[in-house]
Design a protein around this motif. Structure first.
Motif, mmCIF file in Angstrom:
data_model
loop_
_atom_site.group_PDB
_atom_site.id
_atom_site.type_symbol
_atom_site.label_atom_id
_atom_site.label_comp_id
_atom_site.label_asym_id
_atom_site.label_seq_id
_atom_site.Cartn_x
_atom_site.Cartn_y
_atom_site.Cartn_z
ATOM 1 N N VAL A 132 0.848 -1.197 0.000
ATOM 2 C CA VAL A 132 0.000 0.000 0.000
ATOM 3 C C VAL A 132 0.886 1.251 0.000
ATOM 4 N N PRO A 133 0.800 2.104 -1.019
ATOM 5 C CA PRO A 133 1.650 3.299 -1.045
ATOM 6 C C PRO A 133 1.400 4.199 0.164
ATOM 7 N N ALA A 134 2.466 4.788 0.683
ATOM 8 C CA ALA A 134 2.353 5.715 1.805
ATOM 9 C C ALA A 134 1.794 7.051 1.331
ATOM 10 N N GLU A 135 0.997 7.686 2.180
ATOM 11 C CA GLU A 135 0.456 9.001 1.843
ATOM 12 C C GLU A 135 1.544 10.063 2.015
ATOM 13 N N ILE A 136 1.669 10.924 1.018
ATOM 14 C CA ILE A 136 2.677 11.988 1.041
ATOM 15 C C ILE A 136 1.978 13.334 1.200
ATOM 16 N N THR A 137 2.445 14.125 2.152
ATOM 17 C CA THR A 137 1.821 15.423 2.419
ATOM 18 C C THR A 137 2.678 16.566 1.873
ATOM 19 N N THR A 138 2.123 17.768 1.931
ATOM 20 C CA THR A 138 2.848 18.950 1.456
ATOM 21 C C THR A 138 3.301 19.855 2.608
ATOM 22 N N ASP A 139 3.095 19.413 3.859
ATOM 23 C CA ASP A 139 3.432 20.276 4.990
ATOM 24 C C ASP A 139 4.916 20.627 5.045
ATOM 25 N N LEU A 140 5.780 19.654 4.757
ATOM 26 C CA LEU A 140 7.212 19.934 4.810
ATOM 27 C C LEU A 140 7.595 21.002 3.791
ATOM 28 N N GLU A 141 7.129 20.856 2.562
ATOM 29 C CA GLU A 141 7.451 21.829 1.523
ATOM 30 C C GLU A 141 6.918 23.212 1.886
ATOM 31 N N ARG A 142 5.760 23.256 2.533
ATOM 32 C CA ARG A 142 5.191 24.531 2.954
ATOM 33 C C ARG A 142 6.093 25.223 3.972
ATOM 34 N N LEU A 143 6.733 24.442 4.828
ATOM 35 C CA LEU A 143 7.578 25.021 5.873
ATOM 36 C C LEU A 143 8.964 25.402 5.381
ATOM 37 N N ILE A 144 9.556 24.563 4.528
ATOM 38 C CA ILE A 144 10.952 24.822 4.157
ATOM 39 C C ILE A 144 11.108 25.401 2.758
ATOM 40 N N GLY A 145 9.988 25.495 2.031
ATOM 41 C CA GLY A 145 10.027 26.185 0.741
ATOM 42 C C GLY A 145 10.562 25.372 -0.417
ATOM 43 N N ARG A 146 10.677 24.082 -0.253
ATOM 44 C CA ARG A 146 11.162 23.200 -1.329
ATOM 45 C C ARG A 146 10.756 21.768 -1.000
ATOM 46 N N PRO A 147 10.806 20.879 -2.001
ATOM 47 C CA PRO A 147 10.517 19.466 -1.707
ATOM 48 C C PRO A 147 11.583 18.891 -0.781
ATOM 49 N N GLY A 148 11.204 17.882 -0.019
ATOM 50 C CA GLY A 148 12.156 17.234 0.869
ATOM 51 C C GLY A 148 13.199 16.433 0.104
ATOM 52 N N ARG A 149 14.273 16.103 0.769
ATOM 53 C CA ARG A 149 15.331 15.287 0.190
ATOM 54 C C ARG A 149 14.839 13.850 0.010
ATOM 55 N N THR A 150 15.250 13.217 -1.075
ATOM 56 C CA THR A 150 14.852 11.837 -1.354
ATOM 57 C C THR A 150 15.660 10.865 -0.494
ATOM 58 N N PHE A 151 15.205 9.614 -0.466
ATOM 59 C CA PHE A 151 15.971 8.605 0.263
ATOM 60 C C PHE A 151 17.332 8.389 -0.390
ATOM 61 N N ALA A 152 17.406 8.527 -1.705
ATOM 62 C CA ALA A 152 18.697 8.386 -2.386
ATOM 63 C C ALA A 152 19.677 9.447 -1.897
ATOM 64 N N THR A 153 19.179 10.649 -1.658
ATOM 65 C CA THR A 153 20.037 11.711 -1.116
ATOM 66 C C THR A 153 20.497 11.349 0.282
ATOM 67 N N TRP A 154 19.569 10.849 1.110
ATOM 68 C CA TRP A 154 19.952 10.438 2.466
ATOM 69 C C TRP A 154 21.008 9.344 2.406
ATOM 70 N N ALA A 155 20.814 8.367 1.528
ATOM 71 C CA ALA A 155 21.763 7.261 1.418
ATOM 72 C C ALA A 155 23.148 7.768 1.025
ATOM 73 N N ALA A 156 23.198 8.705 0.082
ATOM 74 C CA ALA A 156 24.484 9.270 -0.323
ATOM 75 C C ALA A 156 25.134 10.043 0.822
ATOM 76 N N ASP A 157 24.315 10.735 1.606
ATOM 77 C CA ASP A 157 24.836 11.487 2.748
ATOM 78 C C ASP A 157 25.392 10.568 3.834
ATOM 79 N N HIS A 158 24.902 9.329 3.891
ATOM 80 C CA HIS A 158 25.265 8.419 4.978
ATOM 81 C C HIS A 158 25.991 7.169 4.466
#
Length: 273
Positions: A241-267
């Protein structure tokens, strides 16, 4: 206008402290077990540590520890705190939140914060991308990752994005005083996360399909049984079942959130070191 940041050694708090300092804002990092004198003592399970930690503080970034939340809120009010930003969880939105040990601990803290005569802002992230660090040990050992529900979907959010959201509500009064459901930018399965980690690390990471009971046995030294059952129930409910994605984060920080691929590269170092 000092901000007390509890859980200063945690991933979100570390990012938040750095963000606030880069903006020239006074911060008081606090931890249950400070590693040096630059960090105040604030053990959320020990009310005796509250008065000194809260003295002269106007806002608080608070981790959700329910054991003495009423005492903390009372002391914060007496100290003149004007705003508490709570790092809660989107698990409180589930219909059975009251019956889930994982959700109830956050729900109890939310209720205490919202009932207080202090402005309260609730940050409710879904799945922390950092939860994937639990896989780092088998990956580094060259072992498969045990998964009871490989096709369960989640909404991984980067700790740096949660910190940016917290900084936004701490520094802009217009954003404060309401709940925010924070998700990452994509719905992704555990199997897809493993594939991304395989690509980023250059390692063939295998998945070992295990039963609920087998996974609980593997995690018995790290996760209490009641919490393990709550996690397993949640993963099972999201299997396929796909997870529901909200827009609250983008509303607060002014851009889309970082993807999991970005997190993986960071770590990547956490999986290859």
């Amino acid at each position: 206008m000092t901000t007390l940041v509890t859980g200063a050694r945690g991933a979100v708090a570390t990012e938040l402290i750095a963000l606030l300092r880069r903006r020239g804002l006074p911060v008081r990092p606090a931890s249950r077990q400070p590693v040096d004198s630059s960090i105040a003592t604030c053990d959320l399970s020990d009310p005796a540590t509250f008065p000194a930690a809260l003295a002269g503080v106007t806002s608080v970034f608070l981790y959700a520890e329910p054991s003495h939340i009423d005492a903390f809120v009372k002391e914060a009010t007496a100290a003149g705190v004007e705003h508490i930003v709570l790092l809660s969880s989107s698990s409180v939105l589930a219909p059975d939140a009251q019956a889930s040990p994982l959700a109830k601990s956050h729900l109890d803290v939310e209720r205490a914060v919202t009932a207080a005569p202090v402005r309260g802002t609730l940050l409710r992230p879904g799945t922390f991308a950092g939860n994937a660090l639990a896989w780092s040990w088998p990956v580094k050992a060259g072992n498969p990752v045990s998964l009871p529900f490989p096709n369960s979907s989640n909404d991984p959010i980067h700790e740096a994005d949660i910190a940016e959201a917290a900084a936004a509500v701490l520094t802009d009064p217009a954003l404060a005083g309401r709940p925010y459901w924070l998700t990452g930018p994509e719905s992704i399965t555990f199997a897809e996360q493993i594939a991304i980690l395989s690509h980023v690390t250059g390692t063939d990471i295998a998945i070992k399909n295990v039963t609920r009971e087998e996974w609980k046995a593997e995690m018995a030294d790290y996760i209490p049984e009641a919490f393990a059952d709550s996690l397993l129930d949640w993963w099972q409910s999201n299997d396929g079942v796909p997870a529901e994605i909200t827009t609250d984060l983008e509303r607060l920080i002014g851009r889309p959130g970082r993807t999991f691929a970005t997190w993986a590269a960071d770590h990547v170092g956490d999986f290859t070191g």
